[in-house]
Design a protein around this motif. Structure first.
Motif, short mmCIF file in Angstrom:
data_model
loop_
_atom_site.label_atom_id
_atom_site.label_comp_id
_atom_site.label_asym_id
_atom_site.label_seq_id
_atom_site.Cartn_x
_atom_site.Cartn_y
_atom_site.Cartn_z
N SER A 1 -46.21 13.80 22.26
CA SER A 1 -47.39 13.84 23.13
C SER A 1 -47.33 15.01 24.10
O SER A 1 -48.35 15.67 24.36
CB SER A 1 -47.52 12.53 23.90
OG SER A 1 -47.70 11.45 23.03
N ALA A 2 -46.15 15.29 24.62
CA ALA A 2 -45.99 16.42 25.54
C ALA A 2 -46.24 17.74 24.82
O ALA A 2 -46.90 18.64 25.36
CB ALA A 2 -44.59 16.41 26.15
N SER B 1 -39.40 5.79 21.78
CA SER B 1 -40.20 6.10 22.97
C SER B 1 -40.00 7.55 23.40
O SER B 1 -40.96 8.25 23.75
CB SER B 1 -39.82 5.17 24.13
OG SER B 1 -40.16 3.86 23.84
N LEU B 2 -38.78 8.01 23.36
CA LEU B 2 -38.49 9.39 23.71
C LEU B 2 -39.16 10.35 22.74
O LEU B 2 -39.77 11.35 23.15
CB LEU B 2 -36.97 9.62 23.73
CG LEU B 2 -36.49 11.02 24.07
CD1 LEU B 2 -36.85 11.35 25.50
CD2 LEU B 2 -34.99 11.12 23.86
N ALA C 1 -47.20 10.23 16.83
CA ALA C 1 -47.10 9.69 18.19
C ALA C 1 -47.88 8.38 18.31
O ALA C 1 -47.42 7.43 18.96
CB ALA C 1 -47.62 10.72 19.20
N SER D 1 -41.80 9.80 20.86
CA SER D 1 -43.25 9.72 21.06
C SER D 1 -43.67 10.53 22.28
O SER D 1 -44.69 11.24 22.25
CB SER D 1 -43.67 8.27 21.23
OG SER D 1 -45.01 8.17 21.62
N THR D 2 -42.89 10.45 23.34
CA THR D 2 -43.19 11.22 24.55
C THR D 2 -43.09 12.71 24.28
O THR D 2 -43.91 13.50 24.76
CB THR D 2 -42.22 10.81 25.68
OG1 THR D 2 -42.33 9.41 25.88
CG2 THR D 2 -42.54 11.54 26.95
N MET D 3 -42.09 13.11 23.50
CA MET D 3 -41.94 14.53 23.16
C MET D 3 -43.13 15.03 22.34
O MET D 3 -43.64 16.13 22.58
CB MET D 3 -40.62 14.76 22.41
CG MET D 3 -39.40 14.65 23.28
SD MET D 3 -37.81 14.72 22.41
CE MET D 3 -38.05 15.87 21.12
N ASN E 1 -43.86 0.72 19.52
CA ASN E 1 -43.27 0.42 20.82
C ASN E 1 -44.06 -0.65 21.56
O ASN E 1 -43.49 -1.49 22.25
CB ASN E 1 -43.16 1.68 21.67
CG ASN E 1 -42.08 2.60 21.17
OD1 ASN E 1 -41.16 2.18 20.48
ND2 ASN E 1 -42.19 3.87 21.51
N ASN F 1 -46.16 4.82 19.14
CA ASN F 1 -46.63 4.05 20.31
C ASN F 1 -47.06 2.65 19.91
O ASN F 1 -46.86 1.70 20.68
CB ASN F 1 -47.78 4.79 21.00
CG ASN F 1 -47.28 5.94 21.83
OD1 ASN F 1 -46.17 5.92 22.34
ND2 ASN F 1 -48.11 6.96 21.97
#
Length: 133
Positions: A78-79, A71-72, A41, A74-76, A48, A45
């Protein structure tokens, strides 16, 4: 002190050592998976963030889609890292590991001092039982 009391102390010692190792291994496990989710991640990031400095007039549509997918992803990651709370779990197991090491040290002291003073041994047994309970 009777032999049965010494055997009980040795049994407690072995169980505490087992629990100590279990919590140490669990802390290592959660730390490993926290890093497995966190490191990619961070790299994504960084990629990005550097893409923000690019001139969007000269960028092809494919590159924009790739940035959006990263980006998607990385968000997944981190979530998932926040959902599973690996850092919190690692800290809890580390604290329990430290507490078991204190109990192990106390039992070792008792076993060493068994031959010297029976009254001290009784007080230490009561102390350990109060810690465990």
């Amino acid at each position: 002190m009777s032999d049965s009391n010494i055997k009980l102390l040795v049994l407690w010692y072995h169980k505490c050592k087992l629990f100590y190792k279990c919590h140490r291994d669990s802390a290592d496990y959660y730390d490993k998976y926290n890093k497995i989710l966190g490191f990619p991640a961070i790299l994504i990031n960084i990629f990005n963030s550097t893409s923000l400095f690019a001139n969007y007039q000269n960028i092809s549509q494919v590159f924009v889609i790739i940035i959006a997918i990263f980006s998607l992803f990385s968000t997944m990651l981190s979530a998932a890292q926040n959902y599973f709370e690996f850092t919190k779990l690692k800290d809890q197991h580390s604290k329990l590991m430290i507490e078991y090491s204190k109990i192990l040290f106390s039992i070792e002291k008792i076993i060493i001092l068994v031959k010297n003073d029976d009254k001290f041994l009784v007080y230490m047994c009561v102390f350990i039982i109060s810690i465990i309970a």
